[in-house]
Design a protein around this motif. Structure first.
Motif, PDB file in Angstrom:
ATOM      1  N   MET A  60       0.815  -1.212   0.000  1.00 60.54           N
ATOM      2  CA  MET A  60       0.000   0.000   0.000  1.00 60.54           C
ATOM      3  C   MET A  60       0.851   1.266   0.000  1.00 60.54           C
ATOM      4  O   MET A  60       0.327   2.376   0.106  1.00 60.54           O
ATOM      5  CB  MET A  60      -0.927   0.011   1.216  1.00 60.54           C
ATOM      6  N   GLY A  61       2.162   1.105  -0.077  1.00 65.63           N
ATOM      7  CA  GLY A  61       3.053   2.263  -0.095  1.00 65.63           C
ATOM      8  C   GLY A  61       3.288   2.874   1.275  1.00 65.63           C
ATOM      9  O   GLY A  61       3.778   4.003   1.388  1.00 65.63           O
ATOM     10  N   ILE A  62       2.963   2.139   2.333  1.00 66.57           N
ATOM     11  CA  ILE A  62       3.202   2.594   3.709  1.00 66.57           C
ATOM     12  C   ILE A  62       4.477   1.891   4.169  1.00 66.57           C
ATOM     13  O   ILE A  62       4.460   0.713   4.512  1.00 66.57           O
ATOM     14  CB  ILE A  62       2.007   2.252   4.616  1.00 66.57           C
ATOM     15  N   LEU A  63       5.604   2.628   4.182  1.00 68.11           N
ATOM     16  CA  LEU A  63       6.896   1.960   4.227  1.00 68.11           C
ATOM     17  C   LEU A  63       7.551   1.907   5.605  1.00 68.11           C
ATOM     18  O   LEU A  63       8.256   0.958   5.903  1.00 68.11           O
ATOM     19  CB  LEU A  63       7.851   2.639   3.238  1.00 68.11           C
ATOM     20  N   ASN A  64       7.382   2.908   6.437  1.00 65.57           N
ATOM     21  CA  ASN A  64       8.149   2.906   7.678  1.00 65.57           C
ATOM     22  C   ASN A  64       7.356   3.482   8.858  1.00 65.57           C
ATOM     23  O   ASN A  64       7.805   4.413   9.514  1.00 65.57           O
ATOM     24  CB  ASN A  64       9.445   3.709   7.481  1.00 65.57           C
ATOM     25  N   PRO A  65       6.184   2.944   9.142  1.00 64.63           N
ATOM     26  CA  PRO A  65       5.390   3.490  10.248  1.00 64.63           C
ATOM     27  C   PRO A  65       5.897   3.016  11.606  1.00 64.63           C
ATOM     28  O   PRO A  65       6.453   1.921  11.731  1.00 64.63           O
ATOM     29  CB  PRO A  65       3.993   2.933   9.967  1.00 64.63           C
ATOM     30  N   TYR A  66       5.691   3.855  12.614  1.00 68.16           N
ATOM     31  CA  TYR A  66       6.048   3.498  13.976  1.00 68.16           C
ATOM     32  C   TYR A  66       4.829   3.350  14.870  1.00 68.16           C
ATOM     33  O   TYR A  66       4.910   2.723  15.917  1.00 68.16           O
ATOM     34  CB  TYR A  66       6.991   4.547  14.574  1.00 68.16           C
ATOM     35  N   TYR A  67       3.710   3.967  14.495  1.00 68.19           N
ATOM     36  CA  TYR A  67       2.508   3.914  15.327  1.00 68.19           C
ATOM     37  C   TYR A  67       1.294   3.625  14.464  1.00 68.19           C
ATOM     38  O   TYR A  67       1.248   3.983  13.290  1.00 68.19           O
ATOM     39  CB  TYR A  67       2.314   5.232  16.083  1.00 68.19           C
ATOM     40  N   VAL A  96      -5.193   4.807   0.185  1.00 69.31           N
ATOM     41  CA  VAL A  96      -4.347   5.441   1.203  1.00 69.31           C
ATOM     42  C   VAL A  96      -4.214   6.925   0.885  1.00 69.31           C
ATOM     43  O   VAL A  96      -3.837   7.297  -0.232  1.00 69.31           O
ATOM     44  CB  VAL A  96      -2.958   4.790   1.264  1.00 69.31           C
ATOM     45  N   THR A  97      -4.534   7.764   1.854  1.00 65.92           N
ATOM     46  CA  THR A  97      -4.359   9.213   1.731  1.00 65.92           C
ATOM     47  C   THR A  97      -3.193   9.629   2.615  1.00 65.92           C
ATOM     48  O   THR A  97      -3.152   9.268   3.799  1.00 65.92           O
ATOM     49  CB  THR A  97      -5.626   9.963   2.172  1.00 65.92           C
ATOM     50  N   VAL A  98      -2.252  10.374   2.055  1.00 69.43           N
ATOM     51  CA  VAL A  98      -1.057  10.800   2.784  1.00 69.43           C
ATOM     52  C   VAL A  98      -1.166  12.283   3.115  1.00 69.43           C
ATOM     53  O   VAL A  98      -1.532  13.090   2.262  1.00 69.43           O
ATOM     54  CB  VAL A  98       0.225  10.541   1.964  1.00 69.43           C
TER      55      VAL A  98
END
Length: 365
Positions: A60-67, A96-98
């Motif tokens: 989904m292009g969400i590469l490095n989340p922490y929370y 996904v909205t950034v």
């Protein structure tokens, strides 16, 4: 999960604990001895939770989340590095909205933290140094991906005070931070007034500290709550407060399992911790029935960054009574609760979301 610049790790002794899960089955954990850390011994119910499903973040292009946060059919992620963007994953539409909120522009800020709220269709976050709380209307975002966040509260912050984290419950917004006196910031939305109340946990090792050093020591405090109860957790300490009609708080239950070894600097507000103290409570969330605490029980010296991967979920009722100790089949870095499911962010290898059903827990009396 947050460790600020004044929270720096150093070195101490090793702890281990053995927990009897069932007859003839013994699991060993690299944690405090049972004499020093009775956290598991509070629970008579022990459950194994198995992953029900998983979600691929890279796809989904969400590469490095922490929370991770679950709200209104959205999974919301934010990072601590790079652009520190917010990712809103709409599970209904799979879009996904950034949103980038770090910057110098209008409604942008140098840093932000999520502000917890029981409002079901609003996701709120704070420019905490300025006392500004913003919201994303998730109902509007469902219909229009161009929807932007907007300012909803401007909190009065006294000069020299430094709030670090907020939690909104009913008519009040509660905060923790570095204050000249007291532990908990309380903002009354009806009167637009604020006060600081309650003290830090009573312990001989912190009794001589001033409030600024106490605030630095407890800066990692995390919160959750409902209309009647506010829960604060830090290290191996969990406090349940009753929210009174005037916004005052009354301590109704505390679990003070352990406080880590620490040192304070004579100059400034620095607090340092030992590398082989365990990394304990890492996350907290709640639903109508229970409060859920993510727990590690590992130390940095022996386990390195694996200490941040938590294999335990501790469940309490809203009166602070221990309900169940859950063993997670996949360790989690952070988690959120919604629709009877636990959405857990794992960072053991590549970031991935593991989904656990809470059905067995929710059926408990």
């Amino acid at each position: 999960m947050c460790w600020y610049v004044f929270l720096v790790f150093s070195t101490l002794k090793r702890f281990k604990m053995r927990l009897i899960i069932s007859i003839l089955i013994i699991f060993s954990f690299s944690a405090c001895s049972s004499k020093d850390d009775p956290i598991f011994l509070d629970f008579t119910q022990v459950l194994d939770l198995q992953v029900a499903d998983s979600l691929d973040l890279e796809e989904m292009g969400i590469l490095n989340p922490y929370y991770i946060h679950y709200k209104d059919s959205f999974l919301i992620f934010h990072s601590m590095v790079g652009n520190r963007e917010l990712n809103f994953w709409n599970l209904r539409t799979n879009l996904v909205t950034v949103r980038n909120v770090i910057g110098q522009g209008a409604d942008e800020m140098p840093q932000y933290v999520v502000s917890q709220t029981n409002c079901p269709t609003f996701f709120r976050f704070a420019d905490y140094r300025r006392g500004k709380i913003y919201e994303m209307d998730l109902d509007r975002l469902q219909k229009d991906t161009a929807t932007r966040h907007s300012l909803v509260y401007q909190l009065p912050i006294e000069e020299g005070e430094l709030p670090l984290r907020f939690c909104e419950m009913g008519n009040y917004i509660f905060g923790i931070g570095l204050f000249s006196e007291g532990r908990i910031y309380v903002f009354d939305k009806r009167t637009q007034s604020a006060k600081i109340c309650m003290d830090y946990p009573s312990h001989e090792r912190i009794s001589s500290l001033d409030y600024r050093h106490k605030g630095a020591l407890f800066s990692g405090t995390i919160m959750t709550g409902n209309q009647n109860t506010l829960v604060l957790a830090c290290f191996g300490l969990i406090d349940f407060y009753e929210i009174l009609p005037d916004g005052s708080l009354r301590l109704k239950r505390e679990h003070h399992y352990f406080l880590p070894e620490f040192q304070t600097a004579e100059i400034g507000r620095a607090v340092t911790f030992k590398r082989d103290d365990i990394y304990a409570i890492a996350g907290i969330a709640s639903d109508e029935r229970f409060v859920y605490v993510l727990y590690s029980g590992k130390n940095i010296k022996e386990r390195g960054i694996d200490a941040y991967n938590c294999p335990h979920l501790l469940v309490y009722d809203w009166e602070g009574n221990p309900v169940a100790h859950c063993l997670l089949s996949k360790s989690l870095y952070d988690f959120s609760i919604g629709n009877g499911m636990l959405y857990g962010l794992s960072r053991e290898v590549n970031p991935i979301v593991y989904i656990y059903s809470l059905k067995d827990i929710l059926q408990m009396k």
